[in-house]
Design a protein around this motif. Structure first.
Motif, PDB file in Angstrom:
ATOM      1  N   UNK A 251      43.225 -10.970  -4.834  1.00  0.00           N
ATOM      2  CA  UNK A 251      41.929 -10.844  -4.150  1.00  0.00           C
ATOM      3  C   UNK A 251      40.883 -10.128  -5.006  1.00  0.00           C
ATOM      4  N   UNK A 252      40.802 -10.543  -6.251  1.00  0.00           N
ATOM      5  CA  UNK A 252      39.827  -9.969  -7.174  1.00  0.00           C
ATOM      6  C   UNK A 252      38.640 -10.924  -7.286  1.00  0.00           C
ATOM      7  N   UNK A 253      37.468 -10.453  -6.921  1.00  0.00           N
ATOM      8  CA  UNK A 253      36.272 -11.298  -6.916  1.00  0.00           C
ATOM      9  C   UNK A 253      35.755 -11.492  -8.344  1.00  0.00           C
ATOM     10  N   UNK A 254      35.238 -12.680  -8.621  1.00  0.00           N
ATOM     11  CA  UNK A 254      34.726 -13.003  -9.954  1.00  0.00           C
ATOM     12  C   UNK A 254      33.754 -14.173  -9.839  1.00  0.00           C
ATOM     13  N   UNK A 255      33.014 -14.408 -10.916  1.00  0.00           N
ATOM     14  CA  UNK A 255      32.183 -15.606 -11.022  1.00  0.00           C
ATOM     15  C   UNK A 255      32.028 -15.930 -12.507  1.00  0.00           C
ATOM     16  N   UNK A 256      32.062 -17.216 -12.842  1.00  0.00           N
ATOM     17  CA  UNK A 256      31.855 -17.635 -14.227  1.00  0.00           C
ATOM     18  C   UNK A 256      30.363 -17.605 -14.541  1.00  0.00           C
ATOM     19  N   UNK A 257      30.011 -16.887 -15.594  1.00  0.00           N
ATOM     20  CA  UNK A 257      28.621 -16.855 -16.042  1.00  0.00           C
ATOM     21  C   UNK A 257      28.318 -18.063 -16.920  1.00  0.00           C
TER      22      UNK A 257
ATOM     23  N   UNK B 236      24.655 -11.669  -8.086  1.00  0.00           N
ATOM     24  CA  UNK B 236      25.404 -12.767  -8.706  1.00  0.00           C
ATOM     25  C   UNK B 236      26.779 -12.938  -8.053  1.00  0.00           C
ATOM     26  N   UNK B 237      27.428 -11.815  -7.732  1.00  0.00           N
ATOM     27  CA  UNK B 237      28.768 -11.884  -7.144  1.00  0.00           C
ATOM     28  C   UNK B 237      28.736 -12.282  -5.665  1.00  0.00           C
ATOM     29  N   UNK B 238      27.648 -11.948  -4.983  1.00  0.00           N
ATOM     30  CA  UNK B 238      27.547 -12.266  -3.553  1.00  0.00           C
ATOM     31  C   UNK B 238      27.279 -13.747  -3.315  1.00  0.00           C
ATOM     32  N   UNK B 239      26.397 -14.324  -4.136  1.00  0.00           N
ATOM     33  CA  UNK B 239      25.970 -15.710  -3.907  1.00  0.00           C
ATOM     34  C   UNK B 239      26.545 -16.608  -4.997  1.00  0.00           C
ATOM     35  N   UNK B 240      27.639 -17.269  -4.666  1.00  0.00           N
ATOM     36  CA  UNK B 240      28.327 -18.133  -5.632  1.00  0.00           C
ATOM     37  C   UNK B 240      28.444 -19.540  -5.060  1.00  0.00           C
ATOM     38  N   UNK B 241      28.832 -20.467  -5.917  1.00  0.00           N
ATOM     39  CA  UNK B 241      29.141 -21.814  -5.447  1.00  0.00           C
ATOM     40  C   UNK B 241      30.513 -22.210  -5.983  1.00  0.00           C
ATOM     41  N   UNK B 242      31.296 -22.880  -5.155  1.00  0.00           N
ATOM     42  CA  UNK B 242      32.606 -23.376  -5.573  1.00  0.00           C
ATOM     43  C   UNK B 242      32.446 -24.799  -6.087  1.00  0.00           C
ATOM     44  N   UNK B 243      32.887 -25.026  -7.310  1.00  0.00           N
ATOM     45  CA  UNK B 243      32.779 -26.351  -7.918  1.00  0.00           C
ATOM     46  C   UNK B 243      34.175 -26.896  -8.193  1.00  0.00           C
ATOM     47  N   UNK B 244      34.437 -28.114  -7.731  1.00  0.00           N
ATOM     48  CA  UNK B 244      35.721 -28.769  -7.989  1.00  0.00           C
ATOM     49  C   UNK B 244      35.574 -29.619  -9.242  1.00  0.00           C
ATOM     50  N   UNK B 245      36.349 -29.278 -10.272  1.00  0.00           N
ATOM     51  CA  UNK B 245      36.302 -29.994 -11.547  1.00  0.00           C
ATOM     52  C   UNK B 245      37.727 -30.364 -11.938  1.00  0.00           C
ATOM     53  N   UNK B 246      37.991 -31.654 -12.065  1.00  0.00           N
ATOM     54  CA  UNK B 246      39.336 -32.131 -12.430  1.00  0.00           C
ATOM     55  C   UNK B 246      40.423 -31.508 -11.543  1.00  0.00           C
ATOM     56  N   UNK B 247      40.170 -31.528 -10.239  1.00  0.00           N
ATOM     57  CA  UNK B 247      41.119 -31.028  -9.229  1.00  0.00           C
ATOM     58  C   UNK B 247      41.327 -29.517  -9.270  1.00  0.00           C
ATOM     59  N   UNK B 248      40.476 -28.803  -9.988  1.00  0.00           N
ATOM     60  CA  UNK B 248      40.543 -27.339 -10.019  1.00  0.00           C
ATOM     61  C   UNK B 248      39.258 -26.770  -9.428  1.00  0.00           C
ATOM     62  N   UNK B 249      39.379 -25.631  -8.744  1.00  0.00           N
ATOM     63  CA  UNK B 249      38.224 -24.988  -8.120  1.00  0.00           C
ATOM     64  C   UNK B 249      37.743 -23.827  -8.990  1.00  0.00           C
ATOM     65  N   UNK B 250      36.442 -23.821  -9.291  1.00  0.00           N
ATOM     66  CA  UNK B 250      35.854 -22.761 -10.103  1.00  0.00           C
ATOM     67  C   UNK B 250      34.688 -22.129  -9.353  1.00  0.00           C
TER      68      UNK B 250
ATOM     69  N   UNK C  58      20.288 -21.352  -8.529  1.00  0.00           N
ATOM     70  CA  UNK C  58      19.105 -20.595  -8.954  1.00  0.00           C
ATOM     71  C   UNK C  58      19.491 -19.449  -9.889  1.00  0.00           C
ATOM     72  N   UNK C  59      20.616 -18.786  -9.593  1.00  0.00           N
ATOM     73  CA  UNK C  59      21.091 -17.703 -10.463  1.00  0.00           C
ATOM     74  C   UNK C  59      21.512 -18.250 -11.826  1.00  0.00           C
ATOM     75  N   UNK C  60      22.073 -19.441 -11.804  1.00  0.00           N
ATOM     76  CA  UNK C  60      22.529 -20.086 -13.040  1.00  0.00           C
ATOM     77  C   UNK C  60      21.364 -20.294 -14.006  1.00  0.00           C
ATOM     78  N   UNK C  61      20.249 -20.769 -13.477  1.00  0.00           N
ATOM     79  CA  UNK C  61      19.051 -20.991 -14.294  1.00  0.00           C
ATOM     80  C   UNK C  61      18.582 -19.680 -14.917  1.00  0.00           C
ATOM     81  N   UNK C  62      18.536 -18.631 -14.096  1.00  0.00           N
ATOM     82  CA  UNK C  62      18.066 -17.327 -14.577  1.00  0.00           C
ATOM     83  C   UNK C  62      18.988 -16.787 -15.662  1.00  0.00           C
ATOM     84  N   UNK C  63      20.299 -16.846 -15.413  1.00  0.00           N
ATOM     85  CA  UNK C  63      21.232 -16.278 -16.393  1.00  0.00           C
ATOM     86  C   UNK C  63      21.193 -17.043 -17.717  1.00  0.00           C
ATOM     87  N   UNK C  64      21.141 -18.368 -17.667  1.00  0.00           N
ATOM     88  CA  UNK C  64      21.125 -19.151 -18.906  1.00  0.00           C
ATOM     89  C   UNK C  64      19.847 -18.905 -19.708  1.00  0.00           C
ATOM     90  N   UNK C  65      18.732 -18.664 -19.014  1.00  0.00           N
ATOM     91  CA  UNK C  65      17.490 -18.307 -19.710  1.00  0.00           C
ATOM     92  C   UNK C  65      17.636 -16.935 -20.370  1.00  0.00           C
TER      93      UNK C  65
END
Length: 425
Positions: free
Chosen positions: A133-139, A247-261, A267-274
């Motif tokens: 139960x360790x919270x994380x998000x891929x940057x 960033x940790x509170x507002x995440x999205x779950x993406x299913x890629x090749x049968x795996x959940x990330x 909106x956070x993604x745009x800001x971080x990549x900039x």
């Protein structure tokens, strides 16, 4: 086979076979590899492909890192500097396959191996974090590439970045070491480690076959200096802490090749990549392409990321990144996106210089990159000038300056010693 002979054969045939020379495309192409080239032209090549081209009388087989309306830019995978602009008439063929020690390989062979290693280890990390139960998000990293570009990166990447809460670091470190990762200390020294107010990120490495799997565990969305922290005179630490929490509170779950990330919200993604593009001194077409794809993928109102940019006083840091997307990828951003962000007059002037002289395709030495990054942070900081100047009284900064000067002097001494030794022999 001479290059003039290759050109003559391409005129007569659609495909030819040549032998690789030099090490500019290592580890994809090795000297002596048998290369299968097929005749092509500007309209039929894409970013990421490897082509046979000519510039200033020099022939080479390098990768396309950017394709514009009427030119492209190539670079050897092992080279720091690009080949610059390549005109349509300078493109002759592209690589379709290669043979090494009797084996036929695709140009994407090593990219596929690296991605396979990474996705396997990333899934192990996700399972361990979920179990405890360790919270994380891929940057950023492979999951984001797969999500936005729907394919593996046609380049070699250095790491994969995850953001976790500070309170969870010890648990994360224990879990990573349990599944075979080892901590890699990047501090200048023990004293530097003590002077650093708050750790910003930790690196963990797992050696796996040809490619090591590198995870950067972020305790905040690092876009300033990795080796310095808590520099409120340049950017408030309070903002970084709140940004991490958002960033940790507002995440999205993406299913890629049968795996959940777990990825950042759009909106956070745009800001971080900039911010990440700023962190790397506005260099790297692959970083700008990822920001472009993130902007294209975003379907929400632009006011949402714009409000957050203003809330955390990030205008100065992100504006040049969006301006670069607008210049190099026309049609991705309209004028309203940039007018919603209000950087300082100094940043507007600096942005014009960046867009005029930008060398997105070149890489710098670690020392030069660090110095330029610090100067950019100082210039782009939203803090008052008097407060910014006080950064030079900070013990971390003073130590880093002295350490850098000492390292440079040692490097010069080594060069002088080697030169004398060479002259004597």
């Amino acid at each position: 086979m001479t290059y003039s002979r290759i050109l003559n054969l391409l005129i007569k045939k659609k495909q030819i076979i040549v032998s690789a020379e030099g090490g500019s495309m290592l580890p994809v192409l090795h000297p002596g590899d048998v290369l299968y080239l097929t005749k092509t032209n500007f309209s039929k090549v894409n970013e990421g492909e490897i082509i046979f081209a000519k510039k200033k009388g020099k022939f080479f087989i390098h990768r396309i890192i950017y394709k514009g309306k009427n030119y492209l830019i190539t670079k050897g995978d092992a080279n720091r500097v690009s080949d610059g602009k390549i005109a349509p008439g300078q493109i002759f063929a592209k690589l379709i396959k290669l043979k090494r020690q009797g084996r036929i390989l695709s140009p994407e062979y090593y990219n596929l191996i690296q991605s396979t290693y990474y996705i396997r280890e990333i899934n192990r990390v996700i399972k361990a974090f979920k179990r405890h139960q360790l919270d994380y998000v891929f940057l950023k990293g492979l999951p984001l590439y797969l999500y936005l570009q729907k394919m593996i990166p046609l380049r070699f990447y250095a790491d994969c970045d995850l953001l976790i809460a500070r309170k969870d670091y010890r648990k994360a470190a224990f879990l990573l070491e349990k599944i075979g990762f080892k901590f890699n200390d990047r501090s200048f020294s023990g004293l530097h480690r003590l002077l650093k107010k708050k750790p910003t990120e930790y690196m963990f490495i797992k050696k796996k076959g040809v490619f090591p799997v590198v995870l950067d565990i972020h305790l905040e969305p690092v876009f300033l200096m990795n080796q310095l922290s808590g520099l409120d005179c340049l950017y408030p630490q309070l903002y970084l802490d709140k940004l991490s929490s958002d960033f940790l509170k507002k995440k999205q779950d993406a299913v890629i090749n049968n795996s959940m990330f777990r990825l950042l919200s759009s909106s956070h993604q745009i800001i971080y990549l900039a911010l990440h593009f700023f962190h790397h001194n506005f260099r790297g077409f692959h970083r700008l392409q990822l920001l472009r794809d993130s902007v294209q993928h975003y379907s929400g109102p632009w006011e949402k990321p714009a409000e957050m940019i203003k809330k955390y006083k990030l205008d100065n840091f992100v504006y040049p990144a969006f301006a670069a997307v607008k210049r190099f990828y026309p049609g991705t951003l309209t004028g309203k996106y940039l007018t919603a962000i209000t950087p300082s007059a100094a940043v507007l002037d600096k942005t014009k210089a960046i867009l005029k002289d930008i060398e997105l395709s070149s890489e710098e030495s670690q020392l030069k990159e660090g110095i330029e990054r610090f100067m950019n942070i100082f210039l782009f900081s939203p803090q008052p000038n008097l407060k910014k100047i006080s950064v030079f009284l900070n013990p971390q900064v003073l130590y880093s300056i002295l350490f850098t000067v000492f390292e440079q002097l040692q490097h010069i001494d080594r060069l002088i010693f080697l030169k004398k030794k060479s002259a004597e022999s």
